[in-house]
Design a protein around this motif. Structure first.
Motif, PDB file in Angstrom:
ATOM      1  N   GLU A 273       1.406  -4.572 -10.919  1.00  0.00           N
ATOM      2  CA  GLU A 273       0.707  -3.443 -11.532  1.00  0.00           C
ATOM      3  C   GLU A 273      -0.614  -3.179 -10.823  1.00  0.00           C
ATOM      4  O   GLU A 273      -1.012  -2.037 -10.614  1.00  0.00           O
TER       5      GLU A 273
ATOM      6  N   TYR B  27      -0.357  -1.252  -7.512  1.00  0.00           N
ATOM      7  CA  TYR B  27      -0.288   0.198  -7.742  1.00  0.00           C
ATOM      8  C   TYR B  27      -1.654   0.760  -8.126  1.00  0.00           C
ATOM      9  O   TYR B  27      -2.094   1.788  -7.619  1.00  0.00           O
ATOM     10  N   MET B  28      -2.311   0.021  -9.012  1.00  0.00           N
ATOM     11  CA  MET B  28      -3.614   0.446  -9.516  1.00  0.00           C
ATOM     12  C   MET B  28      -4.615   0.550  -8.372  1.00  0.00           C
ATOM     13  O   MET B  28      -5.273   1.580  -8.176  1.00  0.00           O
TER      14      MET B  28
ATOM     15  N   ALA C 156      -3.860   3.190  -5.797  1.00  0.00           N
ATOM     16  CA  ALA C 156      -4.170   4.532  -6.280  1.00  0.00           C
ATOM     17  C   ALA C 156      -5.670   4.794  -6.228  1.00  0.00           C
ATOM     18  O   ALA C 156      -6.111   5.890  -5.885  1.00  0.00           O
ATOM     19  N   ILE C 157      -6.460   3.768  -6.537  1.00  0.00           N
ATOM     20  CA  ILE C 157      -7.918   3.915  -6.456  1.00  0.00           C
ATOM     21  C   ILE C 157      -8.334   4.227  -5.027  1.00  0.00           C
ATOM     22  O   ILE C 157      -9.235   5.019  -4.781  1.00  0.00           O
TER      23      ILE C 157
END
Lengths: 411, 278
Positions: free
Chosen positions: A128, A131-132, A135-136
């Motif tokens: 997770e 992905y987090m 994306a940041i």
């Protein structure tokens, strides 16, 4: 082609507590600028940022008139002492804050690695968080999915992928963070000291990846570090910041040399602990004529001359020294036991031992494993100048440190 | 190839890069997901807390306001009346409290990496929406129970306005929240003042009492609070009791649009250099 261009970049900060009296400052500034049409009263031109000296204004220029261009595919090392403005420069570049004056123009996406693992949420799993974090950094979900295997493989945390990050060791967190960042595909990558963490194996991997990124893929990298070794292996050019201004910009090795010579004491060291049992009077570098000099020719003899004082002779008193190269790697150490009455001792290095470059001597006066007798708190530097060795013909930046002539045999 | 990124000291006032926000839509959904997943991690009851909070609050109100104080509920069953107010108000207050500290709570991440800052309050408002949706189910369950029992509740066509009402609550809380958060990066006094204003605000909104208990003159003053008409319309649409007028609702909507526009402009200006003053 120019990848990034810095034009008159300056950044002003206010010292002390920001939250006190800012309302009055704000009102004063607003009054002077908007009503009276004057310049900003808190921007004093010409004040230099030097953290060791007290300035007159509460406001300080962390960066002052920075101008330079980075070519596409270049790896630029940014070096300087603490507080020289390196991090501020990167913060402006990564849009975390704005410059006070000036413009930066860049071609392509800029991704910054000011600290790896930014935005990791401890409660979320490794997957997770990939992905987090991706994306940041500006990646889309599809991009991350495409690279997930590569990232996991590079980080080496496959087994823990579905475990919350709070259960990770700090090393694993960093590896995962770097792995994500390394698989971003920005045209310009900004890296700050990430290599200082992680074990030796991972550091090697990280440096390799950075080299691939810059060489193979033609991307521009800006790299801030205090480790001159990794700067010189990774970067082609360097920029030296000093008190918020550019002190040197150009070839990376010259840049490193300038940085080191600015930061170190040269020539003779004078002792100051005259009440110790055994103490340094002075330590100096001499040439074959016995003259103290911090620049010695390649084929001359280098002597390290110690003048000692003895108030009270201690049994087993030993004088040692370590020789360091310009990147502060130790080359060798030598020991000499003192007798009562040893006052002036010179250690002569074999002639033509060292290649051209800057070297540092660190003397140690001690009773081995028991106590230190006197402390020399600076490195004594000297430079070997190539005055016509066989190497001077080969114009290569890094030939090494020790001059060894092997036996060349034709079979 | 021309320069694609230009970093300069100041942007124009209305230079809001909406395209950039769209480009970061995946980050937006990640934040929403994160907020929801992490809220009740390592709790035994987990998502059940979504129900427990409004249920206990409703019981509390029934005892204090309905029982002891004896405040009218417009003839509606007390649980239904309070629950409808709580679900709406709680959403508004939660969003407001969270978005109003956007800069201060996220300074760690904002100080390291750039992404459009507006993503954070937007995702807060959205993730709270999920929570509100779940609580709305609780309201619905109680509502259906009373329909079957045959209490005097009658839904009408205005119930179709509910999505708009929720959108308005979201917009209002987002607008207020980002303005407050922009103002509190420098002067923290407002944070302290604000948490307590939100508490008082609830009593200025018809949550625990119906608007109809007021004189028409007072009703007009109450309607200046843009949240008032939203709550009243909600009650009117679902239960057929309450005060509804298009004028009041239109005022709230216009209020929201203006507030949101001001908020985004102010927030956008502050986000560029708040790291220096936070």
């Amino acid at each position: 082609m120019t990848a990034i261009e810095f034009e008159n970049i300056s950044k002003q900060y206010r010292l002390g507590l920001v939250s006190t009296r800012t309302l009055s400052h704000d009102l004063n500034r607003w009054w002077k600028m908007n009503i009276l049409g004057k310049e900003d009263p808190y921007l004093k031109i010409g004040e230099v940022n030097d953290r060791a000296h007290r300035g007159e204004s509460e406001y300080v220029w962390a960066l002052k008139d920075i101008n330079f261009k980075v070519e596409q595919g270049d790896v630029l090392g940014i070096i300087g002492k603490n507080g020289a403005g390196k991090s501020t420069l990167l913060k402006i570049l990564s849009k975390v804050t704005t410059p006070t004056t000036g413009t930066i123009k860049a071609r392509g996406r800029i991704a910054s690695l000011l600290e790896v693992g930014t935005g990791f949420h401890p409660e979320m799993t490794g997957r997770e968080n990939i992905y987090m974090n991706g994306a940041i950094m500006g990646m889309t979900k599809a991009e991350i999915t495409r690279k997930l295997d590569e990232i996991v493989d590079f980080s080496g945390v496959e087994r823990y992928l579905d475990t919350p990050v709070k259960r990770y060791s700090s090393g694993m967190t960093v590896r995962l963070g770097f792995a994500i960042a390394a698989h971003l595909e920005p045209e310009i990558l900004v890296v700050d000291e990430v290599l200082a963490v992680g074990d030796a194996e991972f550091q090697k991997k990280a440096i390799g990846k950075m080299q691939d990124v810059s060489k193979g893929e033609g991307r521009t990298v800006l790299f801030v570090s205090h480790n001159m070794g990794s700067i010189s292996t990774l970067c082609k050019s360097g920029i030296l910041l000093k008190n918020g201004s550019v002190s040197y910009f150009g070839n990376v090795n010259k840049c490193i040399n300038q940085y080191i010579s600015e930061g170190s004491q040269d020539a003779t060291y004078f002792g100051n602990n005259f009440n110790n049992d055994v103490y340094y009077k002075q330590v100096s570098i001499i040439n074959s004529k016995g003259v103290s000099s911090n620049t010695i020719a390649f084929n001359d003899r280098v002597g390290i001359q110690f003048e000692l004082g003895i108030n009270n002779y201690i049994l087993n008193s030993t004088l040692s020294f370590t020789l360091y190269d310009s990147k502060l790697n130790a080359i060798f150490t030598s020991h000499n036991m003192l007798s009562n009455g040893s006052k002036s001792i010179t250690a002569y290095l074999p002639t033509e031992l060292l290649l051209a470059g800057t070297y540092y001597v660190k003397p140690i006066l001690h009773v081995p494993n028991l106590r230190f007798l006197d402390n020399c708190d600076t490195l004594i530097s000297f430079t070997i100048e190539d005055t016509g060795s066989e190497h001077s013909f080969y114009n290569r930046p890094d030939l090494g440190v020790i001059n060894i002539v092997p036996q060349w045999l034709e079979n | 190839m021309g320069y694609t990124t230009v970093i300069k000291p100041k942007n124009k006032l209305f230079e809001v890069d909406l395209k950039e926000i769209w480009r970061y839509r995946d980050l937006f959904s990640m934040f929403v997901k994160r907020d929801i997943i992490t809220q009740y991690k390592q709790t035994i009851l987990g998502p059940a807390w979504f129900f427990i909070q409004p249920a206990l609050t409703t019981i509390m109100y029934m005892v204090v306001f309905g029982g002891i104080a004896g405040i009218s509920t417009d003839g509606l069953p007390q649980p239904l009346f309070y629950l409808s107010g709580i679900v709406c108000w709680q959403y508004f207050a939660d969003c407001l409290n969270k978005t109003s500290s956007t800069f201060t709570t996220n300074q760690g991440i904002f100080g390291k990496v750039y992404f459009p800052r507006l993503i954070v309050p937007l995702s807060t408002v959205t993730s709270n929406l999920v929570r509100m949706g779940i609580q709305f189910l609780l309201f619905l369950a109680v509502y259906i129970y009373y329909l079957i029992v045959g209490a005097s509740v009658a839904p009408n066509a205005y119930a179709l306005l509910i999505p708009v009402l929720i959108l308005m609550l979201a917009g209002l809380s987002l607008g207020f929240g980002i303005i407050i958060s922009s103002m509190t990066t420098k002067y923290r006094d407002l944070t302290i003042l604000f948490t307590f204003i939100v508490q008082l605000w609830m009593y200025a909104t018809p949550v625990i009492y119906p608007l109809s208990t007021m004189s028409p003159k007072r009703q007009w003053i109450m309607a200046l609070n843009p949240v008032t008409s939203i709550l009243e319309t909600f009650k009117y649409g679902t239960m057929g009791v309450g005060t509804f007028s298009w004028g009041m609702l239109g005022y709230s909507f216009a209020f929201m649009v203006v507030l949101l526009a001001i908020g985004i402009v102010v927030f956008n200006k502050v986000q560029r250099s708040f790291m220096d003053t936070v």
